[in-house]
Design an enzyme around this catalytic site. Structure first.
Site, mmCIF file in Angstrom:
data_model
loop_
_atom_site.group_PDB
_atom_site.id
_atom_site.type_symbol
_atom_site.label_atom_id
_atom_site.label_comp_id
_atom_site.label_asym_id
_atom_site.label_seq_id
_atom_site.Cartn_x
_atom_site.Cartn_y
_atom_site.Cartn_z
ATOM 1 N N ASP A 1 -33.958 -32.301 21.884
ATOM 2 C CA ASP A 1 -33.204 -31.807 20.734
ATOM 3 C C ASP A 1 -33.584 -30.371 20.388
ATOM 4 O O ASP A 1 -32.793 -29.631 19.827
ATOM 5 C CB ASP A 1 -33.468 -32.706 19.512
ATOM 6 C CG ASP A 1 -32.806 -34.061 19.687
ATOM 7 O OD1 ASP A 1 -31.732 -34.093 20.308
ATOM 8 O OD2 ASP A 1 -33.369 -35.074 19.214
ATOM 9 N N PRO B 1 -28.177 -27.036 22.279
ATOM 10 C CA PRO B 1 -26.765 -27.442 22.239
ATOM 11 C C PRO B 1 -26.643 -28.933 22.515
ATOM 12 O O PRO B 1 -27.457 -29.496 23.257
ATOM 13 C CB PRO B 1 -26.126 -26.636 23.369
ATOM 14 C CG PRO B 1 -27.250 -26.264 24.267
ATOM 15 C CD PRO B 1 -28.468 -26.144 23.403
ATOM 16 N N LYS C 1 -20.172 -37.469 17.442
ATOM 17 C CA LYS C 1 -20.146 -36.670 18.682
ATOM 18 C C LYS C 1 -18.730 -36.469 19.211
ATOM 19 O O LYS C 1 -18.525 -35.649 20.095
ATOM 20 C CB LYS C 1 -20.981 -37.359 19.759
ATOM 21 C CG LYS C 1 -22.401 -37.670 19.318
ATOM 22 C CD LYS C 1 -23.367 -36.790 20.017
ATOM 23 C CE LYS C 1 -24.793 -37.198 19.688
ATOM 24 N NZ LYS C 1 -25.756 -36.343 20.344
ATOM 25 N N ASN D 1 -39.727 -35.277 27.456
ATOM 26 C CA ASN D 1 -39.786 -36.663 26.975
ATOM 27 C C ASN D 1 -39.955 -37.587 28.172
ATOM 28 O O ASN D 1 -40.004 -37.129 29.306
ATOM 29 C CB ASN D 1 -38.538 -37.004 26.154
ATOM 30 C CG ASN D 1 -37.279 -36.869 26.986
ATOM 31 O OD1 ASN D 1 -37.088 -37.596 27.945
ATOM 32 N ND2 ASN D 1 -36.426 -35.897 26.643
ATOM 33 N N ILE E 1 -24.764 -31.476 24.451
ATOM 34 C CA ILE E 1 -23.884 -31.463 25.632
ATOM 35 C C ILE E 1 -22.752 -32.470 25.473
ATOM 36 O O ILE E 1 -21.588 -32.179 25.761
ATOM 37 C CB ILE E 1 -24.713 -31.731 26.902
ATOM 38 C CG1 ILE E 1 -25.726 -30.596 27.073
ATOM 39 C CG2 ILE E 1 -23.821 -31.848 28.135
ATOM 40 C CD1 ILE E 1 -26.854 -30.875 28.011
ATOM 41 N N LYS F 1 -22.741 -42.604 15.599
ATOM 42 C CA LYS F 1 -22.975 -41.524 16.572
ATOM 43 C C LYS F 1 -21.701 -41.205 17.343
ATOM 44 O O LYS F 1 -21.383 -40.052 17.603
ATOM 45 C CB LYS F 1 -24.094 -41.931 17.527
ATOM 46 C CG LYS F 1 -24.535 -40.838 18.448
ATOM 47 C CD LYS F 1 -25.883 -41.122 19.064
ATOM 48 C CE LYS F 1 -26.991 -41.064 18.020
ATOM 49 N NZ LYS F 1 -28.291 -41.415 18.552
#
Ligand code: C5P
Length: 413
Positions: free
Chosen positions: A286, A313, A351, A218, A315, A347
């Site tokens: 992702d 994963p 998370k 990206n 992180i 989010k």
């Protein structure tokens, strides 16, 4: 120039390694040594061959009260104090005056004399006072060297505008000794509220191999993450930066682990634990290939190709759920293009991190790859909206907030 007493006091007991290179301003180094010593700092000098055309080792030695070092291959010098020790025994390395040639050497990592070797070997921060003719200063080569050094965290004082010894007028004249003394004192007077703390920062994109020559990536530049690592280190934290591939130089005073893929990044982060604070600023891919091809994939005759992807994963989520290894403070980023705060709050909960720095990355903001950022800091139920500012300033402000939070957590209740 009148000095702020509180700042100048910060010089007492500090050790400065002063590198004097070749320039007409070298005589001002003598006054700088006098000022530093008067304020209680110890000064040890390294003199280049060109520098010795302008000042003598004897005058530097008389004022510094210490031996002057100039020869990389001197047996006596090396047996008394090797160039590595010389570069590390100081609290700060100061180059004054720094000639155009010496800036070029620093930028390119050359080590062909004692002064440049010391600069390459040091683990301390460096403050540079350039001194050169106005055209040499303005030359794109010098400006490019300067940009490289700035990006590496080298600090600068001056140059000033003024009449030059060569008869021209403009920027290039070395800052006055009192101004250099103030800059050195300012460095030592900086608060270090994170001294004794440790920090982990992720930065940049990840590269996920498709086959040996292609990858998924990206556009993350890593600027924000690198700036945060740098800001935390400046406040005194022992900082590890785990970074995906970027074009950025390593920030000064930070341990850098370079990785490619999300899985490598997670492993490097786990290796860095335990830490007091983790800031996940990396734009982790992702997805990765469910199975990367062992050989370069051939185009063949087919009109379409499907890649089977598998989730990487997370992180940030993994560090937030690291049990007794969990950092006391885990900070994530959320790049959103709409309903920024609302989505970022969700989010944070998902998370399991403590804070989220939410930024608006809609195309019109120019945040991605740019130098500015508009962020909201979501800490628990509180949301602070910060004005649009440089990524560097976002990093400084976030590091200050982190220091406040860890400081408050450490206070006895
Ligand atoms: O879910 P999203 O990618 O938007 O979350 C962004 C935050 O999560 C950032 O802090 C980013 O560094 C982190 N992240 C991560 N590992 C992933 C994906 C995102 O650490 N695989």
């Amino acid at each position: 120039m009148a000095q702020e007493p509180s700042k100048i006091e910060a010089l007492a007991g500090r050790r400065v390694l002063l590198v004097v290179t070749g320039g007409i301003a070298a005589y001002k180094a003598l006054e700088l040594i006098r000022l530093l010593r008067k304020a209680g700092a110890g000064v040890r000098c390294v003199l280049t061959r060109a520098g010795s055309e302008f000042v003598t080792p004897l005058s530097l030695q008389a004022l510094s009260g210490d031996k002057v070092y100039s020869d990389l291959f001197s047996l006596t010098d090396e047996s008394e104090m090797g160039h590595i020790e010389l570069s590390r025994a100081a609290d700060l390395v100061v180059v004054a005056p720094a000639s155009a040639d010496f800036l070029a050497k620093m930028a390119h990592g050359r080590a062909d004399d004692l002064a440049s070797t010391v600069l390459l070997a040091t683990d301390k921060e460096t403050l540079v006072a350039p001194s050169m003719n106005v055209r040499m200063w303005q030359h794109p080569a010098t400006q490019a060297n300067l940009a490289t050094l700035r990006q590496r965290g080298v600090r600068f004082v001056g140059p000033d505008d003024g009449d030059m010894a060569c008869g021209e007028y403009g920027p290039g004249r070395m800052a006055e000794p009192a101004a250099i003394q103030t800059a050195i004192a300012g460095y030592f007077a900086q608060p270090r509220p994170l001294a004794g703390r440790s920090a982990l920062v992720t930065s940049g994109p990840t590269h996920e191999p498709i086959d040996p020559v292609r990858y998924i990536a990206n556009r993350s530049s890593g600027k924000q993450g690198h700036a945060i690592a740098s800001a935390l280190a400046r406040l005194g934290a022992a900082t590890t930066l785990v970074t995906g591939p970027t074009a950025l130089a390593d920030p000064a005073g930070v341990t850098v682990r370079r990785v490619e893929s999300a899985r490598d990044m997670l492993a490097a982060c786990r290796d860095a634990l335990p830490v007091d604070v983790a800031v996940c600023a990396a734009a982790v891919a992702d997805w990765r290939m469910a199975e990367a091809a062992a050989h370069k994939m051939k185009r063949g005759d087919q009109a379409e190709l499907s890649l089977r992807l598998q989730q990487n994963p997370d992180i940030l989520a993994a560090l937030s759920a690291a049990g007794n290894q969990r950092p006391a403070l885990v900070v994530g980023f959320a790049a959103e293009t709409e309903r920024v705060v609302e989505l970022a709050r969700a989010k944070r909960a998902r998370k399991g991190c403590d804070w989220i720095v939410a930024n608006d990355v809609s195309a019109e903001t120019g945040t991605f790859g740019g130098d500015d950022n508009t962020v909201h800091l979501i800490a628990g139920d509180d949301t602070e909206t910060w004005p649009r500012m440089r990524k560097q300033d976002v990093a400084d402000k976030l590091a200050e907030r982190i220091a406040e939070r860890l400081g408050a957590a450490a206070e006895p209740s």
